[in-house]
Design a protein around this motif. Sequence first.
Motif, PDB file in Angstrom:
ATOM      1  N   ASP A 111       9.477   4.711   0.928  1.00  0.00           N
ATOM      2  CA  ASP A 111       9.181   5.843   1.813  1.00  0.00           C
ATOM      3  C   ASP A 111       8.733   7.074   1.034  1.00  0.00           C
ATOM      4  N   GLY A 112       8.390   6.879  -0.250  1.00  0.00           N
ATOM      5  CA  GLY A 112       7.979   8.006  -1.078  1.00  0.00           C
ATOM      6  C   GLY A 112       6.683   7.793  -1.840  1.00  0.00           C
ATOM      7  N   VAL A 113       5.904   6.760  -1.478  1.00  0.00           N
ATOM      8  CA  VAL A 113       4.598   6.544  -2.113  1.00  0.00           C
ATOM      9  C   VAL A 113       3.544   6.295  -1.037  1.00  0.00           C
ATOM     10  N   SER A 114       2.327   6.743  -1.314  1.00  0.00           N
ATOM     11  CA  SER A 114       1.252   6.537  -0.350  1.00  0.00           C
ATOM     12  C   SER A 114      -0.106   6.557  -1.053  1.00  0.00           C
ATOM     13  N   SER A 115      -1.136   6.264  -0.255  1.00  0.00           N
ATOM     14  CA  SER A 115      -2.523   6.246  -0.725  1.00  0.00           C
ATOM     15  C   SER A 115      -3.407   6.796   0.390  1.00  0.00           C
ATOM     16  N   VAL A 116      -4.665   7.023   0.075  1.00  0.00           N
ATOM     17  CA  VAL A 116      -5.616   7.414   1.114  1.00  0.00           C
ATOM     18  C   VAL A 116      -5.700   6.309   2.165  1.00  0.00           C
ATOM     19  N   ASN A 117      -5.860   5.086   1.694  1.00  0.00           N
ATOM     20  CA  ASN A 117      -5.981   3.920   2.566  1.00  0.00           C
ATOM     21  C   ASN A 117      -4.639   3.190   2.592  1.00  0.00           C
ATOM     22  N   PRO A 118      -3.951   3.125   3.729  1.00  0.00           N
ATOM     23  CA  PRO A 118      -2.640   2.461   3.758  1.00  0.00           C
ATOM     24  C   PRO A 118      -2.700   0.992   3.372  1.00  0.00           C
ATOM     25  N   GLY A 119      -3.845   0.349   3.537  1.00  0.00           N
ATOM     26  CA  GLY A 119      -3.974  -1.040   3.118  1.00  0.00           C
ATOM     27  C   GLY A 119      -3.837  -1.218   1.617  1.00  0.00           C
ATOM     28  N   GLU A 120      -4.348  -0.261   0.861  1.00  0.00           N
ATOM     29  CA  GLU A 120      -4.204  -0.306  -0.599  1.00  0.00           C
ATOM     30  C   GLU A 120      -2.734  -0.217  -0.999  1.00  0.00           C
ATOM     31  N   ARG A 121      -1.989   0.562  -0.245  1.00  0.00           N
ATOM     32  CA  ARG A 121      -0.561   0.746  -0.516  1.00  0.00           C
ATOM     33  C   ARG A 121       0.177  -0.584  -0.430  1.00  0.00           C
ATOM     34  N   LYS A 122      -0.079  -1.317   0.627  1.00  0.00           N
ATOM     35  CA  LYS A 122       0.581  -2.617   0.841  1.00  0.00           C
ATOM     36  C   LYS A 122       0.278  -3.582  -0.299  1.00  0.00           C
ATOM     37  N   ILE A 123      -0.971  -3.681  -0.674  1.00  0.00           N
ATOM     38  CA  ILE A 123      -1.366  -4.595  -1.750  1.00  0.00           C
ATOM     39  C   ILE A 123      -0.689  -4.210  -3.059  1.00  0.00           C
ATOM     40  N   ALA A 124      -0.671  -2.905  -3.355  1.00  0.00           N
ATOM     41  CA  ALA A 124      -0.082  -2.427  -4.605  1.00  0.00           C
ATOM     42  C   ALA A 124       1.411  -2.710  -4.668  1.00  0.00           C
ATOM     43  N   LEU A 125       2.129  -2.457  -3.568  1.00  0.00           N
ATOM     44  CA  LEU A 125       3.574  -2.694  -3.572  1.00  0.00           C
ATOM     45  C   LEU A 125       3.895  -4.166  -3.774  1.00  0.00           C
ATOM     46  N   GLU A 126       3.107  -5.034  -3.170  1.00  0.00           N
ATOM     47  CA  GLU A 126       3.324  -6.470  -3.363  1.00  0.00           C
ATOM     48  C   GLU A 126       3.077  -6.856  -4.820  1.00  0.00           C
ATOM     49  N   ARG A 127       2.023  -6.316  -5.392  1.00  0.00           N
ATOM     50  CA  ARG A 127       1.716  -6.619  -6.799  1.00  0.00           C
ATOM     51  C   ARG A 127       2.824  -6.117  -7.717  1.00  0.00           C
ATOM     52  N   LEU A 128       3.289  -4.898  -7.489  1.00  0.00           N
ATOM     53  CA  LEU A 128       4.283  -4.300  -8.371  1.00  0.00           C
ATOM     54  C   LEU A 128       5.637  -4.987  -8.246  1.00  0.00           C
ATOM     55  N   ARG A 129       5.969  -5.419  -7.051  1.00  0.00           N
ATOM     56  CA  ARG A 129       7.199  -6.203  -6.893  1.00  0.00           C
ATOM     57  C   ARG A 129       7.099  -7.506  -7.697  1.00  0.00           C
ATOM     58  N   ASP A 130       5.949  -8.158  -7.612  1.00  0.00           N
ATOM     59  CA  ASP A 130       5.746  -9.383  -8.383  1.00  0.00           C
ATOM     60  C   ASP A 130       5.819  -9.120  -9.887  1.00  0.00           C
ATOM     61  N   ALA A 131       5.386  -7.933 -10.304  1.00  0.00           N
ATOM     62  CA  ALA A 131       5.387  -7.588 -11.724  1.00  0.00           C
ATOM     63  C   ALA A 131       6.780  -7.251 -12.250  1.00  0.00           C
ATOM     64  N   GLY A 132       7.736  -7.051 -11.340  1.00  0.00           N
ATOM     65  CA  GLY A 132       9.102  -6.787 -11.786  1.00  0.00           C
ATOM     66  C   GLY A 132       9.696  -5.478 -11.320  1.00  0.00           C
ATOM     67  N   ALA A 133       8.921  -4.679 -10.595  1.00  0.00           N
ATOM     68  CA  ALA A 133       9.462  -3.427 -10.061  1.00  0.00           C
ATOM     69  C   ALA A 133      10.389  -3.726  -8.884  1.00  0.00           C
ATOM     70  N   ILE A 134      11.327  -2.816  -8.643  1.00  0.00           N
ATOM     71  CA  ILE A 134      12.256  -2.927  -7.525  1.00  0.00           C
ATOM     72  C   ILE A 134      11.761  -1.983  -6.437  1.00  0.00           C
ATOM     73  N   VAL A 135      11.408  -2.531  -5.280  1.00  0.00           N
ATOM     74  CA  VAL A 135      10.945  -1.724  -4.153  1.00  0.00           C
ATOM     75  C   VAL A 135      12.136  -1.500  -3.229  1.00  0.00           C
ATOM     76  N   THR A 136      12.473  -0.235  -2.994  1.00  0.00           N
ATOM     77  CA  THR A 136      13.656   0.082  -2.205  1.00  0.00           C
ATOM     78  C   THR A 136      13.419   1.366  -1.416  1.00  0.00           C
ATOM     79  N   SER A 137      14.414   1.771  -0.624  1.00  0.00           N
ATOM     80  CA  SER A 137      14.278   2.992   0.180  1.00  0.00           C
ATOM     81  C   SER A 137      15.047   4.140  -0.472  1.00  0.00           C
ATOM     82  N   SER A 138      14.691   5.346  -0.090  1.00  0.00           N
ATOM     83  CA  SER A 138      15.329   6.524  -0.679  1.00  0.00           C
ATOM     84  C   SER A 138      16.825   6.557  -0.382  1.00  0.00           C
TER      85      SER A 138
END
Length: 204
Positions: free
Chosen positions: A137-164
């Motif tokens: 709930d604290g990251v965004s992009s101009v195009n919300p579709g780019e946001r979704k793709i990036a979060l999926e990639r970063l989770r796969d890379a080892g980042a932890i996606v969580t809420s504030s």
Amino acid sequence: MATLSRTVRIRNPALFICDIQEKFRTKIYEFPKLVSTTNKLVRAANTLNFPIYISTQSRAKLGETVSELSPHLQGPNIKAVVDKTLFSMITPELNAKLPSDPTALDAIIVGIETHICVTQTTLQLLGRGYRVYIVVDGVSSVNPGERKIALERLRDAGAIVTSSESLLFEILGDANHESFRAVSGLVKETVEETKGALDVFAKI
């Protein structure tokens, strides 16, 4: 290089605020919600006294960090304020302020754009062995579709996606924590803003 398990609770939080600047107000998807989440985390970081690292992208052209955050971005826990042309926040100046031992810092990232500066910062920190938490709930992009793709990639890379909110209570760990009352009060104060941010940002 140390490898940190994603199953271990956060130990050494540090907040990274990536390029939340004035000129992006009218361009970034749901920008006010991004700012409200960041403001909550900054206030919590000040209460809990954990480090804050701040970047701007080409400040002369894109403006300062937004005015809503500025009153809370003062004090000894502000470890670096850097202006950059790099997309990653990890400039030589900011890098010099980071602990060399990756177990000494768990990076919490908020800001823009998810698929550019947030992605490159995250990948660089992960590559050096730091554990990285991306606040959904604290990251965004101009195009919300780019946001979704990036979060999926970063989770796969080892980042932890969580809420504030989940992150703040994970940092506290115990209702007997000396800052529990202050942080839980902040969560209650911002409950409607948090709900609004999650309603738009949690659809990964």
